[in-house]
Design a protein around this motif. Structure first.
Motif, PDB file in Angstrom:
ATOM      1  N   THR B  71      -5.570  13.648   9.404  1.00  0.00           N
ATOM      2  CA  THR B  71      -4.249  14.192   9.105  1.00  0.00           C
ATOM      3  C   THR B  71      -3.351  13.144   8.482  1.00  0.00           C
ATOM      4  O   THR B  71      -2.520  13.440   7.621  1.00  0.00           O
ATOM      5  CB  THR B  71      -3.655  14.814  10.386  1.00  0.00           C
ATOM      6  OG1 THR B  71      -2.598  15.650  10.042  1.00  0.00           O
ATOM      7  CG2 THR B  71      -3.211  13.774  11.347  1.00  0.00           C
ATOM      8  N   GLU B  75      -1.351  13.247   4.987  1.00  0.00           N
ATOM      9  CA  GLU B  75       0.069  12.883   4.929  1.00  0.00           C
ATOM     10  C   GLU B  75       0.308  11.912   3.783  1.00  0.00           C
ATOM     11  O   GLU B  75       1.253  12.042   3.011  1.00  0.00           O
ATOM     12  CB  GLU B  75       0.405  12.158   6.234  1.00  0.00           C
ATOM     13  CG  GLU B  75       1.651  12.581   6.919  1.00  0.00           C
ATOM     14  CD  GLU B  75       1.810  11.795   8.182  1.00  0.00           C
ATOM     15  OE1 GLU B  75       1.183  12.175   9.184  1.00  0.00           O
ATOM     16  OE2 GLU B  75       2.536  10.794   8.145  1.00  0.00           O
ATOM     17  N   ARG B  76      -0.587  10.937   3.678  1.00  0.00           N
ATOM     18  CA  ARG B  76      -0.438   9.936   2.633  1.00  0.00           C
ATOM     19  C   ARG B  76      -0.574  10.569   1.255  1.00  0.00           C
ATOM     20  O   ARG B  76       0.199  10.282   0.341  1.00  0.00           O
ATOM     21  CB  ARG B  76      -1.498   8.862   2.820  1.00  0.00           C
ATOM     22  CG  ARG B  76      -1.371   7.746   1.832  1.00  0.00           C
ATOM     23  CD  ARG B  76      -2.438   6.699   2.044  1.00  0.00           C
ATOM     24  NE  ARG B  76      -2.469   5.857   0.860  1.00  0.00           N
ATOM     25  CZ  ARG B  76      -3.551   5.426   0.270  1.00  0.00           C
ATOM     26  NH1 ARG B  76      -4.723   5.746   0.769  1.00  0.00           N
ATOM     27  NH2 ARG B  76      -3.483   4.666  -0.802  1.00  0.00           N
ATOM     28  N   ILE B  77      -1.543  11.475   1.128  1.00  0.00           N
ATOM     29  CA  ILE B  77      -1.723  12.146  -0.153  1.00  0.00           C
ATOM     30  C   ILE B  77      -0.464  12.910  -0.510  1.00  0.00           C
ATOM     31  O   ILE B  77       0.002  12.908  -1.651  1.00  0.00           O
ATOM     32  CB  ILE B  77      -2.932  13.112  -0.092  1.00  0.00           C
ATOM     33  CG1 ILE B  77      -4.237  12.325  -0.016  1.00  0.00           C
ATOM     34  CG2 ILE B  77      -2.957  14.030  -1.301  1.00  0.00           C
ATOM     35  CD1 ILE B  77      -5.441  13.194   0.206  1.00  0.00           C
ATOM     36  N   MET B  78       0.127  13.580   0.471  1.00  0.00           N
ATOM     37  CA  MET B  78       1.279  14.426   0.173  1.00  0.00           C
ATOM     38  C   MET B  78       2.539  13.614  -0.085  1.00  0.00           C
ATOM     39  O   MET B  78       3.412  14.045  -0.824  1.00  0.00           O
ATOM     40  CB  MET B  78       1.535  15.397   1.324  1.00  0.00           C
ATOM     41  CG  MET B  78       0.571  16.557   1.336  1.00  0.00           C
ATOM     42  SD  MET B  78       0.725  17.546   2.795  1.00  0.00           S
ATOM     43  CE  MET B  78       2.195  18.454   2.440  1.00  0.00           C
ATOM     44  N   LEU B 264       1.808  20.819   6.182  1.00  0.00           N
ATOM     45  CA  LEU B 264       0.791  20.267   7.071  1.00  0.00           C
ATOM     46  C   LEU B 264       1.339  20.358   8.487  1.00  0.00           C
ATOM     47  O   LEU B 264       2.403  19.838   8.784  1.00  0.00           O
ATOM     48  CB  LEU B 264       0.531  18.805   6.687  1.00  0.00           C
ATOM     49  CG  LEU B 264      -0.581  18.062   7.424  1.00  0.00           C
ATOM     50  CD1 LEU B 264      -1.906  18.710   7.126  1.00  0.00           C
ATOM     51  CD2 LEU B 264      -0.579  16.625   6.983  1.00  0.00           C
ATOM     52  N   GLY B 265       0.599  21.033   9.366  1.00  0.00           N
ATOM     53  CA  GLY B 265       1.082  21.224  10.726  1.00  0.00           C
ATOM     54  C   GLY B 265       0.961  19.964  11.550  1.00  0.00           C
ATOM     55  O   GLY B 265       0.492  18.928  11.078  1.00  0.00           O
ATOM     56  N   PRO B 266       1.378  20.029  12.810  1.00  0.00           N
ATOM     57  CA  PRO B 266       1.244  18.866  13.689  1.00  0.00           C
ATOM     58  C   PRO B 266      -0.223  18.501  13.876  1.00  0.00           C
ATOM     59  O   PRO B 266      -1.106  19.352  13.779  1.00  0.00           O
ATOM     60  CB  PRO B 266       1.856  19.339  15.013  1.00  0.00           C
ATOM     61  CG  PRO B 266       2.554  20.596  14.720  1.00  0.00           C
ATOM     62  CD  PRO B 266       1.984  21.172  13.480  1.00  0.00           C
ATOM     63  N   THR B 267      -0.458  17.235  14.171  1.00  0.00           N
ATOM     64  CA  THR B 267      -1.837  16.765  14.354  1.00  0.00           C
ATOM     65  C   THR B 267      -2.529  17.569  15.431  1.00  0.00           C
ATOM     66  O   THR B 267      -1.932  17.919  16.439  1.00  0.00           O
ATOM     67  CB  THR B 267      -1.823  15.287  14.783  1.00  0.00           C
ATOM     68  OG1 THR B 267      -0.894  14.599  13.967  1.00  0.00           O
ATOM     69  CG2 THR B 267      -3.192  14.664  14.625  1.00  0.00           C
ATOM     70  N   ALA B 268      -3.798  17.840  15.231  1.00  0.00           N
ATOM     71  CA  ALA B 268      -4.553  18.604  16.218  1.00  0.00           C
ATOM     72  C   ALA B 268      -4.707  17.789  17.490  1.00  0.00           C
ATOM     73  O   ALA B 268      -4.946  16.589  17.452  1.00  0.00           O
ATOM     74  CB  ALA B 268      -5.917  18.958  15.654  1.00  0.00           C
TER      75      ALA B 268
END
Lengths: 152, 356, 140
Positions: B71, B75-78, B264-268
């Motif tokens: 995740t 995040e970094r990609i986004m 992107l939702g919260p980390t699983a």
């Protein structure tokens, strides 16, 4: 005006129109893809260290610090000032290590040797270790790329 | 100095003898009739697949398929990478478009009965492609490793367990163990990026070869009347029209990707309870709802088992449809047309129902 | 003819340079559309702390804790400024303009290809001009 026997036919004109356009559009789409694929990571311009960690260094002592993703070397000169270098061999980018008994930096990959100020003395390295500027400001020790003024 | 292209082509031709193939392709003709528009669906799917490969490779350069890195790498990609959010958005929306067009393509073939002789094998490879596309979607959905995708994957990989004898092994194969863990994530990544592409290229090659070999089908009534349908050459006439369609689809795709970029939702969290509103991607919704309407226990077996059984039997029937509907011009053929309509209505109604 | 050529060059130049102009404001910002709304206080700042050298007399600072970044807030894509929003809108209009121009040319080409096909240009024997000795042959 209409030529009787044109060399440049309608078909060729249409071809070049379409081909030219497609080329232009494709080129403009390639640019963002290239920007994405070529990594944007840069070296930092400056790094802030806690001076208290290094104030106790003896003249001639060498300590490590973190310079982005590379190791940095901090050496205390005889007159008490700091010399900062990027601890990456100028030959093919292996990390160098300090040999305190010999007072030299050694690169294990191809047997490269640098003296205590980073000048290359033996082996394949073509250039001395890259120098960085240091400055102590209050409680912080700043290490900067040469030429980069204070940014704070 | 002008490079003589003909000499260049001749060099290859002397060694590979590809000219007969090109000659064959230039003679390919596409019939023109009232249902010709559906011919464009196949190449549109190819366009979307191509876009998926390009954006997928770009994403895979930075994505980390591990429990800790997944995740945060997205995040970094986004956030950090230039236009990374757009690449991810295009990849996500193209998946939707591609599967939508696969379904439209299937329905077009169904209602024009193009699966009849001699195109049975084309239909069967097409069904395999449908399954592989949906597997692409399923494996890709887990990769962001956020709470919704984790829950959806737990449900999805549990379903094969309802099959007796082999079900448990299938689930363990999918999950890399008994439970969904970081191993599942890495495994799904390899499925998505290595295994599924190999399978889809192999099956797609056969599918396209069959299409070229058999030629384009004409509507049933024209074939029965032995009418000669006017046709267009594939190259360049039909290809140019296809390029127009591709441009329009590409524009629509980019517009929607720009406007509706996914979040992107919260980390699983493997320990956390399932979040509200767990649902799979839209193309699985009707199956999801079908599973939900069966009661927990039906006699000696679970409701889930009955549902899975019904779904598997239906898929197998559809797979062998050309052999079941082998007299398409008769009344039996009409029955299958109506069954197709019922199927579409069922899928739409159940999909909407699952969202309510 | 000359006017069309000039117009063609101008429009091409503007359309090729357009996306670069639109991308320029984006190139300046290192952060693109999505913004992190999460509290990232749990995350360590990028490693700018001293990592002690593995030398005997070095005073060791406690090693940086390997922080488990458990993000609890979703990341929702949003514009970080009016420049980004304008860049996206400009790109949107440029995209559809470019597609419209391409489709215009393609229509010309399709008409040409159809005309050639229906005139049986490639099969001179079936063409209505087969009896005309002055008809041009393929390969002009």
């Amino acid at each position: 005006m209409r030529l009787d026997n044109p060399y440049f036919t309608r078909r060729k004109f249409l071809n070049s129109l379409l081909g030219g356009w497609l080329g232009a559009v494709a080129a403009s789409f390639i640019s963002p893809i290239v920007k994405f694929v070529w990594p944007p990571y840069k070296e930092p311009d400056e790094v802030k260290l806690v001076f208290a960690d290094y104030s106790g260094m003896q003249p001639g002592e060498v300590k490590n610090f973190v310079w982005g993703v590379k190791p940095g070397l901090l050496k205390r000169a005889q007159d008490g000032s700091f010399i900062a270098m990027v601890g990456v061999c100028t030959h093919l980018d292996c990390n160098v290590q300090w040999m305190p008994d010999k007072k030299q930096f050694f690169c294990a990959c191809h047997d490269g040797w640098y003296d205590e100020n980073g000048t290359n003395i033996a082996g394949p390295p073509p250039k001395p270790l890259r120098r960085l500027e240091t400055s102590v400001e209050g409680e912080d020790l700043f290490v900067r790329k040469p030429g980069v003024g204070a940014t704070t | 100095m002008k490079i003589n292209m003909k000499k260049f082509a001749d060099w290859f031709d002397d060694r590979l003898a590809l000219t007969p193939i090109f000659k064959y392709m230039t003679h390919k003709e596409v019939p023109q009739h009232e249902h010709s528009i559906w011919y464009y669906t196949g190449s549109s799917i190819l366009l979307f697949l191509f876009i998926q490969i390009i954006t997928g490779i770009m994403l895979a350069l930075y994505y980390q398929p591990t429990l800790e890195g997944a995740t945060s790498s997205i995040e970094r990609i986004m956030t950090e990478l230039p236009l990374g959010w757009l690449v991810r958005s295009v990849h996500s929306w193209t998946a939707t478009f591609m599967i939508a067009f696969v379904m439209i393509h299937l329905l077009a073939i169904w209602f024009t009965k193009s699966y009849r002789k001699p195109r049975e094998a084309t239909w069967m490879t097409g069904m395999m492609l449908l399954v592989v596309s949906m597997m692409f979607g399923f494996t890709g959905y887990l990769l962001p490793w956020d709470d919704l995708s984790l829950a959806a994957t737990k449900v999805g990989t549990n379903i094969p367990a309802a099959i007796p004898v082999v079900g448990k092994w299938v689930t363990q194969f999918l999950r890399g163990g008994d439970d969904v863990t970081g191993d599942t994530l890495t495994r799904f990544f390899i499925f998505h990026v290595c295994l599924m592409p190999l399978i889809i290229f192999a099956v797609l090659a056969v599918h396209i070869l069959l299409v070229q070999k058999e030629g384009m089908s004409v509507p049933l009534k024209d074939e029965l009347a032995k009418k000669k349908v006017p046709s267009l050459p594939f190259w360049p006439n039909f290809v140019l029209r296809e390029v127009v369609i591709w441009l329009l689809l590409f524009g629509i795709l980019l517009t929607i990707s720009l406007a509706f970029a996914p979040s992107l939702g919260p980390t699983a969290d493997l320990m956390a309870p399932a979040p509200e509103g767990v649902k799979p991607e839209w193309y699985f919704l009707f199956l999801f709802q079908t599973l939900k309407i069966f009661p927990a226990n039906m006699g000696p077996v679970t409701g889930e088992f009955v549902a899975v059984l019904i779904i598997v039997i239906t898929v197998v029937i559809i797979f062998f449809l050309p052999f079941i509907d082998n007299k398409p011009e008769t009344k039996k053929g009409k029955v299958f047309t109506y069954l197709g309509v019922i199927g579409v209505v069922y899928a739409i109604v159940f999909s909407i129902w699952s969202l309510l | 003819m000359r006017k069309t050529r000039i117009l063609f060059c101008l429009v091409t130049a503007s359309l090729v340079l357009g996306p670069f102009a639109a991308a320029a404001p984006q190139a300046g910002t290192s952060q693109d559309k999505a913004q992190i709304e999460a509290a990232v206080s749990g995350q360590n700042p990028p490693a700018q702390e001293a990592k002690p050298a593995p030398l005997p007399p070095a005073a060791k600072k406690p090693a940086a804790k390997k922080a488990e970044v458990k993000r609890t807030e979703p990341i929702v894509p949003a514009y970080s400024g009016i420049k980004e929003r304008m860049a996206v809108i400009v790109f949107f209009f440029w995209l559809w303009f470019a597609i419209a121009v391409l489709i215009y040319f393609l229509r010309l080409w399709i008409k040409e290809a159809d005309r050639v096909y229906w005139a049986k240009y490639y099969e001179p024997e079936e063409s209505p001009r087969k009896d005309n000795p002055m008809a041009p042959v393929l390969g002009d």
